[in-house]
Scaffold this active site. Structure first.
Site, PDB file in Angstrom:
ATOM      1  N   HIS A 154       4.369 -24.226 -42.550  1.00 49.87           N
ATOM      2  CA  HIS A 154       3.256 -24.794 -42.767  1.00 49.87           C
ATOM      3  C   HIS A 154       2.526 -23.296 -43.555  1.00 49.87           C
ATOM      4  O   HIS A 154       1.484 -22.912 -43.932  1.00 49.87           O
ATOM      5  CB  HIS A 154       2.079 -25.466 -41.869  1.00 49.87           C
ATOM      6  N   ASP A 199       9.558 -27.384 -51.672  1.00 49.87           N
ATOM      7  CA  ASP A 199      10.452 -28.645 -51.425  1.00 49.87           C
ATOM      8  C   ASP A 199      11.165 -28.257 -53.135  1.00 49.87           C
ATOM      9  O   ASP A 199      12.729 -28.214 -53.090  1.00 49.87           O
ATOM     10  CB  ASP A 199       9.673 -29.808 -51.348  1.00 49.87           C
TER      11      ASP A 199
END
Ligand code: GLA
Length: 390
Positions: free
Chosen positions: A38, A175
């Site tokens: 995060h 990602d």
């Protein structure tokens, strides 16, 4: 199934659907987040690795303006004109394809019609970024077929926009970036603000990356994810009142944080503490990996789990159980949840000679405690998007 067999299979599927051979086949991998939990949307640092599970895309250009995309996983063919790329409410998998084409077009790329067959083996919904893999496979396929100029970071940004603005799921840049730019036997260190990156050696012969799927699908993830983001923005806003030049949590040093943390509401303080110390862990991990100190690296991963569980509160009973069982298994060096949290997978570093014993012990131990048999993947760090057959 081996990569070459899967490539053969997707070529056959392409021929069966479109009646010709594909011009090329590309692959783009899923990823595992080793560190940098995060932190990406806080403009911080991350350290993921691309893995061997991937999405293959076989394709050929057409001489009209139509896109025909076949998903082998869903055994479904969709077709749409490049001139009007709309969201598909039924075949939702195709929105990743549509979104990437939409933003490529919007960025000024002259697209052409294409036939494509897509086939993936990244488990869906378990936090290994099957969506980034499909986005990067489609983007890289188009780039390979048409030959337009676009840097790896820019293609990753196209994929992220597709996911955020077309599919409608908010994510950071980690990602797509590692799916495009990962490298074999390396982790990728990325500065999510500048998009500067560095390949950090991660030798996976002696040490394996083992991903354990709790089989709990990430139910609440979207709303919880958005809430965490908002809490981080609030933390940065509050801290910027007392610390100069704070735009995002990335700009807060742990020394400054310690000075001012007591002024923050408790929940906001916990969220900020996780992110600020996690950024430190990522920076540290680059140092220790560069000198091959895997024990120090493993300790950072363990610390990350404790922080994600207690401060960021994105773990769940299944993830905590998997971490406990994994840490006690033979060959285990560490274990932490990976990705967004609330279900999905853990990641462990495991000594190669004990990998089989680790897998058996974790499978049995987790099944005994939860009644659920987990899927376990022994991974190595692999290349990002690449052409597998011309
Ligand atoms: C998801 C998102 C990533 C990142 C992680 C948490 O995987 O897609 O961008 O924010 O959660 O680190």
């Amino acid at each position: 199934m081996m990569l070459q067999d899967r490539v053969g299979e997707v070529r056959e599927q392409f021929e069966r659907i479109f009646g010709t051979r594909p011009q090329t086949v590309v692959r783009a991998p899923g990823r595992v987040e080793l560190l940098g939990n995060h932190t990406d949307y806080n403009e911080g640092f991350v350290l993921p690795a691309a893995i061997s599970m991937d999405v293959l895309a076989a394709g050929s250009l057409r001489d009209d303006e139509v896109v025909a995309a076949y998903s082998a996983n869903f055994d479904t063919l969709v077709a749409f004109p490049l001139s009007s790329i709309e969201k598909d409410q039924v075949n939702t998998w195709s929105n990743y394809v549509r979104g990437v084409l939409h933003f490529l077009k919007e960025s000024g790329v002259r697209l052409q019609g294409v036939n494509m067959a897509i086939s993936g083996n990244v488990p869906v919904g378990s936090g290994l970024s099957s969506s980034a893999a499909i986005e990067m496979a489609v983007g890289f396929l188009m780039q390979t077929l048409i030959g337009f100029e676009m840097s790896g970071p820019d293609l990753a940004l196209i994929g992220q926009r597709a996911e955020n603005e077309f599919v409608g799921v908010s994510t950071g840049i980690m990602d797509q970036f590692v799916s495009r730019l990962g490298r074999k036997d390396h982790a990728l260190f990325l500065d999510c603000r500048t998009l500067g990156y560095e390949q950090v050696p991660l030798e996976t012969k002696a040490i394996k990356i083992v991903v354990c799927d709790t089989m709990k699908r990430r139910g609440l993830v979207d709303s919880e994810y958005d809430q965490r983001r908002a809490q981080c923005e609030e933390a940065a806003r509050l801290l910027s009142q007392w610390i100069p030049n704070v735009r995002a949590l990335r700009d807060v040093s742990k020394e400054d944080f310690e000075l001012y943390k007591d002024r923050l509401p408790e929940v906001i303080r916990k969220r900020a503490q996780h992110v600020i110390y996690e950024n430190e862990r990522v920076l540290k991990s680059r140092e220790v990996l560069n000198v091959g100190d895997y024990d120090a690296f493993a300790r950072l991963l363990d610390e990350c789990h404790e922080s994600a569980r207690d401060l960021y509160e994105v773990s769940c009973a299944e993830l905590d159980t998997m971490v406990e069982v994994s840490r006690q298994a033979p060959g285990a060096m560490c274990a932490r949840l990976t990705g967004a949290g609330f279900g999905g997978c853990t990641v462990s570093l495991v000594r190669d000679e004990q990998v089989d014993a680790f897998v058996d012990t974790v499978r049995a131990g987790y099944a005994e405690r939860t009644g659920v048999t987990p899927s376990i993947y022994v991974c190595t760090a692999e290349d990002g998007a690449s052409v597998v057959q011309q």
